[in-house]
Scaffold this active site. Sequence first.
Site, PDB file in Angstrom:
ATOM      1  N   ALA A 274      44.664  88.447  18.752  1.00 57.21           N
ATOM      2  CA  ALA A 274      43.472  89.308  18.779  1.00 57.21           C
ATOM      3  C   ALA A 274      43.666  90.518  19.687  1.00 57.21           C
ATOM      4  O   ALA A 274      42.723  91.017  20.302  1.00 57.21           O
ATOM      5  CB  ALA A 274      42.244  88.509  19.216  1.00 57.21           C
ATOM      6  N   ARG A 275      44.896  90.988  19.773  1.00 60.43           N
ATOM      7  CA  ARG A 275      45.257  92.153  20.602  1.00 60.43           C
ATOM      8  C   ARG A 275      45.011  91.928  22.091  1.00 60.43           C
ATOM      9  O   ARG A 275      44.914  92.881  22.866  1.00 60.43           O
ATOM     10  CB  ARG A 275      44.537  93.418  20.117  1.00 60.43           C
ATOM     11  CG  ARG A 275      44.916  93.795  18.692  1.00 60.43           C
ATOM     12  CD  ARG A 275      44.498  95.197  18.336  1.00 60.43           C
ATOM     13  NE  ARG A 275      44.893  95.525  16.980  1.00 60.43           N
ATOM     14  CZ  ARG A 275      46.097  95.965  16.607  1.00 60.43           C
ATOM     15  NH1 ARG A 275      47.039  96.116  17.529  1.00 60.43           N
ATOM     16  NH2 ARG A 275      46.370  96.237  15.358  1.00 60.43           N
ATOM     17  N   LEU A 276      44.924  90.675  22.485  1.00 59.83           N
ATOM     18  CA  LEU A 276      44.822  90.346  23.908  1.00 59.83           C
ATOM     19  C   LEU A 276      46.241  90.143  24.441  1.00 59.83           C
ATOM     20  O   LEU A 276      46.676  89.037  24.742  1.00 59.83           O
ATOM     21  CB  LEU A 276      43.951  89.107  24.106  1.00 59.83           C
ATOM     22  CG  LEU A 276      42.490  89.264  23.653  1.00 59.83           C
ATOM     23  CD1 LEU A 276      41.735  87.964  23.844  1.00 59.83           C
ATOM     24  CD2 LEU A 276      41.820  90.400  24.422  1.00 59.83           C
TER      25      LEU A 276
END
Length: 206
Positions: free
Chosen positions: A183-185
Amino acid sequence: MSRPGPSLTRGDLSADPIEQFARWFEEAAADPRIVFAEAVCLSTLGPDETPEARMVLLKDFDDRGFVFYTNVESEKARSIVAHPRAGMTFYWQPLGRQVRIRGAVEKVSPHEADGYFASRPRGSRIGAWASDQSRELESRAALEERVAALEERYAGREVPRPPHWSGFRLIAEAIEFWQEGQARLHDRFAYRRDGAGGWIRRRLYP
């Protein structure tokens, strides 16, 4: 496409970013999906203070810095002479990893340049003499004529290093390791030189 792996923790990383880079570089070089682990985007500030970037090949690295070679009359070299600072960005997409390095730049010693030049394939050594890198070329045929003339000139003997060809070393002042996350974390750890010659490490927001 790469698939995000386990989250990167502080304990996964060496306290020395050069040692950590060596680990990641070795893994990238061993991965059959990555053809040129040594390919790196070199960013400089041009003589007119315009940002410029191009791909070069990393040829050596150690505690002193990260080395690449080029025609010293090329645009990239002229940029470095005008503004002797640069950045390097490695992106190993199959591994979901990126490394950014920035710092001052200096020329390597003539001894280092001679040693690396002698290790290059003969055709590449001829090419270093034939190319007026970054300057206008009338035609491909003109370049091939220069190559043929140089091959005749150096037939049966060693090709010396041209006076206009050498290397540069980026002396790392800051190194950032980025690893892809769900999740683009993403995980980001930045190292910066401290006043005593060591490194300060921090985790950054994605």
